[in-house]
Design a protein around this motif. Structure first.
Motif, PDB file in Angstrom:
ATOM      1  N   VAL A 147       0.858  -1.188   0.000  1.00  0.00           N
ATOM      2  CA  VAL A 147       0.000   0.000   0.000  1.00  0.00           C
ATOM      3  C   VAL A 147       0.891   1.233   0.000  1.00  0.00           C
ATOM      4  CG1 VAL A 147      -1.809   1.278   1.195  1.00  0.00           C
ATOM      5  CG2 VAL A 147      -1.838  -1.223   1.188  1.00  0.00           C
ATOM      6  N   LEU A 148       0.731   2.064  -1.027  1.00  0.00           N
ATOM      7  CA  LEU A 148       1.556   3.248  -1.221  1.00  0.00           C
ATOM      8  C   LEU A 148       0.686   4.496  -1.185  1.00  0.00           C
ATOM      9  CD1 LEU A 148       3.555   1.706  -4.180  1.00  0.00           C
ATOM     10  CD2 LEU A 148       4.550   2.245  -1.959  1.00  0.00           C
ATOM     11  N   LEU A 149       1.285   5.608  -0.808  1.00  0.00           N
ATOM     12  CA  LEU A 149       0.560   6.879  -0.730  1.00  0.00           C
ATOM     13  C   LEU A 149       1.242   7.939  -1.576  1.00  0.00           C
ATOM     14  CD1 LEU A 149      -0.018   7.140   3.149  1.00  0.00           C
ATOM     15  CD2 LEU A 149      -1.475   6.027   1.451  1.00  0.00           C
ATOM     16  N   HIS A 150       0.427   8.887  -2.056  1.00  0.00           N
ATOM     17  CA  HIS A 150       0.965  10.083  -2.700  1.00  0.00           C
ATOM     18  C   HIS A 150       0.183  11.284  -2.189  1.00  0.00           C
ATOM     19  CE1 HIS A 150      -2.480  10.670  -5.466  1.00  0.00           C
ATOM     20  NE2 HIS A 150      -2.480   9.356  -5.595  1.00  0.00           N
ATOM     21  N   GLY A 151       0.707  12.456  -2.416  1.00  0.00           N
ATOM     22  CA  GLY A 151      -0.004  13.663  -2.026  1.00  0.00           C
ATOM     23  C   GLY A 151      -1.288  13.827  -2.813  1.00  0.00           C
ATOM     24  N   SER A 152      -2.219  14.601  -2.306  1.00  0.00           N
ATOM     25  CA  SER A 152      -3.497  14.822  -2.988  1.00  0.00           C
ATOM     26  C   SER A 152      -3.270  15.315  -4.411  1.00  0.00           C
ATOM     27  CB  SER A 152      -4.335  15.849  -2.220  1.00  0.00           C
ATOM     28  OG  SER A 152      -4.635  15.368  -0.932  1.00  0.00           O
ATOM     29  N   HIS A 153      -4.082  14.827  -5.348  1.00  0.00           N
ATOM     30  CA  HIS A 153      -3.933  15.210  -6.761  1.00  0.00           C
ATOM     31  C   HIS A 153      -5.312  15.277  -7.400  1.00  0.00           C
ATOM     32  CE1 HIS A 153      -2.541  15.283 -10.908  1.00  0.00           C
ATOM     33  NE2 HIS A 153      -1.293  15.439 -10.466  1.00  0.00           N
ATOM     34  N   VAL A 154      -5.696  16.457  -7.822  1.00  0.00           N
ATOM     35  CA  VAL A 154      -7.056  16.682  -8.318  1.00  0.00           C
ATOM     36  C   VAL A 154      -7.350  15.837  -9.549  1.00  0.00           C
ATOM     37  CG1 VAL A 154      -8.624  18.393  -9.306  1.00  0.00           C
ATOM     38  CG2 VAL A 154      -7.198  19.004  -7.349  1.00  0.00           C
ATOM     39  N   GLU A 155      -6.430  15.779 -10.504  1.00  0.00           N
ATOM     40  CA  GLU A 155      -6.717  15.067 -11.749  1.00  0.00           C
ATOM     41  C   GLU A 155      -6.826  13.563 -11.536  1.00  0.00           C
ATOM     42  OE1 GLU A 155      -5.280  14.583 -16.407  1.00  0.00           O
ATOM     43  OE2 GLU A 155      -4.068  15.796 -15.038  1.00  0.00           O
ATOM     44  N   ILE A 156      -5.967  12.999 -10.686  1.00  0.00           N
ATOM     45  CA  ILE A 156      -6.072  11.559 -10.406  1.00  0.00           C
ATOM     46  C   ILE A 156      -7.429  11.251  -9.794  1.00  0.00           C
ATOM     47  CG2 ILE A 156      -5.193   9.660  -8.994  1.00  0.00           C
ATOM     48  CD1 ILE A 156      -2.411  10.849  -9.275  1.00  0.00           C
ATOM     49  N   LYS A 157      -7.838  12.059  -8.832  1.00  0.00           N
ATOM     50  CA  LYS A 157      -9.137  11.836  -8.201  1.00  0.00           C
ATOM     51  C   LYS A 157     -10.269  11.918  -9.233  1.00  0.00           C
ATOM     52  CE  LYS A 157      -9.755  13.504  -4.092  1.00  0.00           C
ATOM     53  NZ  LYS A 157     -10.021  12.305  -3.239  1.00  0.00           N
ATOM     54  N   LYS A 158     -10.167  12.884 -10.150  1.00  0.00           N
ATOM     55  CA  LYS A 158     -11.198  13.057 -11.179  1.00  0.00           C
ATOM     56  C   LYS A 158     -11.261  11.838 -12.092  1.00  0.00           C
ATOM     57  CE  LYS A 158     -12.638  16.241 -14.858  1.00  0.00           C
ATOM     58  NZ  LYS A 158     -12.288  17.495 -15.585  1.00  0.00           N
ATOM     59  N   ILE A 159     -10.092  11.315 -12.481  1.00  0.00           N
ATOM     60  CA  ILE A 159     -10.060  10.143 -13.359  1.00  0.00           C
ATOM     61  C   ILE A 159     -10.669   8.927 -12.660  1.00  0.00           C
ATOM     62  CG2 ILE A 159      -8.524   8.472 -14.469  1.00  0.00           C
ATOM     63  CD1 ILE A 159      -6.623  10.820 -15.076  1.00  0.00           C
ATOM     64  N   LEU A 160     -10.313   8.718 -11.408  1.00  0.00           N
ATOM     65  CA  LEU A 160     -10.835   7.554 -10.685  1.00  0.00           C
ATOM     66  C   LEU A 160     -12.331   7.676 -10.448  1.00  0.00           C
ATOM     67  CD1 LEU A 160      -8.046   6.800  -8.038  1.00  0.00           C
ATOM     68  CD2 LEU A 160      -8.262   6.032 -10.398  1.00  0.00           C
ATOM     69  N   THR A 161     -12.789   8.883 -10.160  1.00  0.00           N
ATOM     70  CA  THR A 161     -14.226   9.090  -9.963  1.00  0.00           C
ATOM     71  C   THR A 161     -14.983   8.791 -11.242  1.00  0.00           C
ATOM     72  OG1 THR A 161     -13.838  10.776  -8.264  1.00  0.00           O
ATOM     73  CG2 THR A 161     -15.992  10.774  -9.344  1.00  0.00           C
ATOM     74  N   SER A 162     -14.476   9.293 -12.357  1.00  0.00           N
ATOM     75  CA  SER A 162     -15.132   9.064 -13.644  1.00  0.00           C
ATOM     76  C   SER A 162     -15.142   7.581 -14.002  1.00  0.00           C
ATOM     77  CB  SER A 162     -14.413   9.858 -14.739  1.00  0.00           C
ATOM     78  OG  SER A 162     -14.945   9.573 -16.009  1.00  0.00           O
ATOM     79  N   ALA A 163     -14.016   6.911 -13.787  1.00  0.00           N
ATOM     80  CA  ALA A 163     -13.918   5.499 -14.159  1.00  0.00           C
ATOM     81  C   ALA A 163     -14.855   4.616 -13.344  1.00  0.00           C
ATOM     82  CB  ALA A 163     -12.481   5.026 -14.000  1.00  0.00           C
ATOM     83  N   THR A 164     -15.039   4.958 -12.071  1.00  0.00           N
ATOM     84  CA  THR A 164     -15.906   4.134 -11.224  1.00  0.00           C
ATOM     85  C   THR A 164     -17.378   4.504 -11.358  1.00  0.00           C
ATOM     86  OG1 THR A 164     -15.398   5.618  -9.375  1.00  0.00           O
ATOM     87  CG2 THR A 164     -14.136   3.578  -9.527  1.00  0.00           C
TER      88      THR A 164
END
Length: 419
Positions: A147-164
């Motif tokens: 399990v890995l972490l990264h800092g908050s990222h708006v575009e990654i969150k947007k892509i994952l939200t759209s995909a799900t």
């Protein structure tokens, strides 16, 4: 910069995920694994904890790892586990109570662990490291994710939200603790490519859970590269699920003491009162996972003590001369309580000191003390995830059992082959 890679996951065949998926190998002992396997004969624990099937053998013997490989191959030969035809990224989503965690399942690069872009905050234990090194090497696969972490990222969150939002999960199963785990595959080339591009702009990933799995994957590369042997690129990759910092929850890691020798309960409490402001806590909600401080302020060192049926709040004022690691509550408790009062100098090996981590209600601590199994329980406050980042960035190592990250992912839903 960091790199992520799509991979051809080995996954349960349709309709088999519920039978195969299992808790991580390191959250159960051999006896508990044996009990689970008895109820779920296709449990992935037969692969990740084959020692449960050979109780009379040394759990670290070659025979145990060979059995793991044999069962893994057998599952694939019988079609219980099948490999995707094309590389993909995957979304791993967990619904647990009122919280949803969404991460990207992919491969990370073992070379970036060695160069420091994948950062750790805990030391590994040699025995556990050797165990997973042998397991990965002999099975030729990463069977559990880091399990890995990264800092908050708006575009990654947007892509994952759209995909799900746009598709149904490939897999939905319910874990033993009631949490719901879902896997979505991302096969669209443009989305895969964009996610890989985004991560190149991210300076670092941080290990939240799976320090031994990650270091063991590095060890396998080193072991196989001896004598100048050039390995397939896939062998340099390690299975991971990456979450944004605001997509995880950190819990405190509680301590339990089997006895207070040479002190009595009253003299132990008196000694703590000499260094801390101690006050009875009053009624505590037994269903909560942590105790909310009543008198301690932000920056103070706070822990809650359960002794002789009473909760106490203990507050040690902040010392500005301490560095970031020294000022962790677990460090202060170790240096100012365990060492001087009880002579517990080895928090990793002293049998008097035990740990209870994770999303566990405080009634579990109370039960262990009320039953007489333990003399005292200590509930610690959670560490802020940004503190973990800061210590890892500085190359620091936190004390053992400082953090418990949620979510805990299941094994067997996604497996990465090294070749």
């Amino acid at each position: 910069m960091v790199h992520i890679y799509p991979f051809k996951a080995v996954r349960p065949a349709p309709g088999k995920a519920e039978d195969i998926a299992a808790v991580p190998y390191d959250v159960v002992n051999a006896e508990e694994a044996q009990e689970i396997i008895g109820k779920k004969p296709f449990s992935f624990l037969k692969i990740s904890r084959a020692d449960a099937l050979l109780p009379d053998k040394d759990p670290y013997s070659r025979e145990v790892y060979d059995l793991s490989r044999k069962i893994f191959d057998d599952y694939r030969d019988k079609g219980l586990l099948i490999q995707d035809e094309n590389p993909a990224l995957y979304i791993y989503r967990v619904h647990d109570g009122d919280k949803t965690y969404t991460g990207i399942a992919c491969c990370a690069d073992t070379r970036e662990y060695e160069s420091g872009e994948i950062r750790r905050h805990e030391l590994t234990r040699y025995d556990k490291e050797e165990d997973r090194t042998n397991h990965i090497d002999i099975i030729n696969a990463n069977t559990g994710p880091v399990v890995l972490l990264h800092g908050s990222h708006v575009e990654i969150k947007k892509i994952l939200t759209s995909a799900t939002n746009e598709k149904e999960p490939d897999v939905i199963i319910t874990a033993p603790n009631g949490s719901r785990h879902e896997i979505f595959s991302i096969t669209e080339p443009e989305i895969v490519e964009r996610l890989c591009q985004i991560f190149v702009s991210i300076p670092a990933l941080y290990i939240a859970d799976g320090h031994h799995r990650c270091k063991s994957a590095v060890n396998v590369v080193e072991k196989r590269s001896k004598n100048g042997i050039k390995l397939p690129e896939e062998s340099h990759h390690v299975l991971g699920v990456i979450f944004a910092e605001d997509e995880v929850k950190v819990h405190g890691y509680s301590r339990l003491l089997t006895n207070l020798a040479p002190l009595t309960p009253d003299s132990f409490l008196k000694k703590i009162s000499d260094i801390a402001h101690v006050t009875p806590y009053g009624d505590a909600d037994k269903t909560e996972f942590t105790l909310t401080p009543k008198i301690g302020r932000k920056g103070d060192h706070i822990f809650h003590l359960y002794l002789k049926g009473i909760w106490y709040e203990c507050v040690i004022p902040h010392n500005p001369k301490m560095n970031e690691i020294q000022s962790l509550d677990v460090s202060v408790f170790q240096e100012q309580v365990l060492i001087p009062f009880l002579g517990i100098t080895d928090p990793r090996g002293d049998p008097r000191l035990q740990y209870l981590g994770g999303a566990r209600p405080i009634r579990d601590l109370m039960t262990k003390v009320d039953s007489g199994e333990y003399a005292v329980a200590i509930a610690m406050q959670p560490v802020d995830v940004r503190t973990v980042f800061s210590i890892a960035d500085a190359g620091g190592i936190m004390p053992p059992k400082s953090t418990w990250f949620e979510p805990k992912l299941l094994s067997g839903l996604l497996v990465h082959l090294l070749e």
